[in-house]
Design an enzyme around this catalytic site. Structure first.
Site, short mmCIF file in Angstrom:
data_model
loop_
_atom_site.label_atom_id
_atom_site.label_comp_id
_atom_site.label_asym_id
_atom_site.label_seq_id
_atom_site.Cartn_x
_atom_site.Cartn_y
_atom_site.Cartn_z
N LYS A 53 0.83 -1.21 0.00
CA LYS A 53 0.00 0.00 0.00
C LYS A 53 0.87 1.26 0.00
CE LYS A 53 -3.77 -2.45 2.25
NZ LYS A 53 -4.36 -2.88 3.52
N GLN A 97 -4.78 -1.74 9.70
CA GLN A 97 -4.59 -3.06 9.10
C GLN A 97 -5.13 -4.15 10.03
OE1 GLN A 97 -3.23 -3.69 5.93
NE2 GLN A 97 -4.01 -5.73 6.35
N ASP A 120 -11.51 2.56 3.81
CA ASP A 120 -11.70 1.11 3.71
C ASP A 120 -13.17 0.75 3.48
OD1 ASP A 120 -9.67 -0.73 3.61
OD2 ASP A 120 -9.33 -0.81 5.77
#
Length: 286
Positions: A53, A97, A120
């Site tokens: 990422k 995460q 997200d």
């Protein structure tokens, strides 16, 4: 005749080139999209995902910052870090995460992220807006899947989509996004009876169960579109999907590979959401 490949890697490259130009234009207006990533612990898979990422952000000019926290960080400390980022004008997207250590509530963490920075697409407000078709940040993997299908000019409206898997991250939301595109959607899961009879009706089959080579051609009808979300590592070290690729490609009209399929698009749509959040911040300020 073998199926045509839907390459997430190629589509991601094309989209990222476009995003890079968009970021350059925003830069001329004095705005650089910013993404904050929080990584708790030393999980190798999580570290690998985070590294990918960050590399993607660097490639297109998105500002990114990584906060690495120890396994024993308290839930309160993590929530305080998120709150600081919620209030940081340089940050337009916040990603924690997953998975998190057992002593930290994923629910509490997800709900603590401002919906305005929920790139997200996991916050209950984001999920609720997605359900009713309102403008919101869409969850990255499902969003990427829909973009992959559309990239080949495949008609979604009126098609029967069968989703194998009902996770909150992929299975449930991808079915909803395709329902929003006027598909007819059926979910299969571990309690489904006579699954093969259902999957053989699918015009578009999406497999997201996390089991190596779980679905072969006997589950498919001739000419279906197969989207393989799974990424599994065999004892040999080789990566494979949830679908037996060599078998399925002889039946499907289109199929995604593993690796190089859905994975690259997940990160690409995260970048898309971060840029979108930055653009929305301009409107908010004005």
């Amino acid at each position: 005749m073998s199926a045509l490949i839907i390459s997430g890697k190629e589509l991601a490259k094309e989209k990222r080139e476009s995003m890079k130009k968009e970021v350059e234009l925003l830069g001329k207006e004095g705005l650089q999209p910013g993404l904050a990533v929080i990584l708790v612990g030393e999980d190798p898979a999580s570290q690998s995902y985070v590294k990918a990422k960050q590399k993607a952000c660097e490639e297109i000019g998105v500002y990114s910052v990584l906060y690495k926290l120890e396994d024993n960080v308290t839930e309160t400390e993590l929530l305080n870090q998120i709150e600081a980022l919620n209030n940081d004008p340089k940050i337009h997207g916040i990603l924690v995460q997953l998975p998190l250590p057992a002593h930290i509530s994923e629910k509490a963490v997800i709900e603590s992220i401002s919906p305005n920075k929920d790139v997200d697409g996991f916050h209950p407000i984001s999920v609720g807006k997605m359900m009713i078709g309102e403008d919101t940040f869409l969850p990255c993997t499902p969003f990427g899947i829909v973009e992959m299908i559309k990239s080949k000019g495949i008609t979604i409206e009126g098609k029967h989509v069968v989703v194998i898997g009902r996770s909150n991250i992929v299975g449930k939301p991808v079915g909803q996004l395709l329902l929003n595109e006027n598909a007819t959607v059926t979910y299969c899961h571990s309690r489904t009876k006579d699954m093969k009879n259902i999957t053989k009706q699918a015009d578009i089959l999406i497999v997201a169960v996390g089991k190596a080579n779980f679905i072969d051609a006997s589950f498919m009808k001739q000419g279906c579109v197969v989207i393989d979300v799974g990424v599994n590592r065999l004892e040999s070290g080789k990566l494979c999907g949830d679908v037996v690729f060599e078998d399925a490609k002889e039946v499907a009209s289109y199929i995604t590979p593993v690796p190089g399929g859905v994975g690259p698009m997940t990160i690409t749509m995260l970048l898309f959401n971060t840029i979108l959040s930055a653009k929305k911040s301009i409107v908010t300020v004005k």
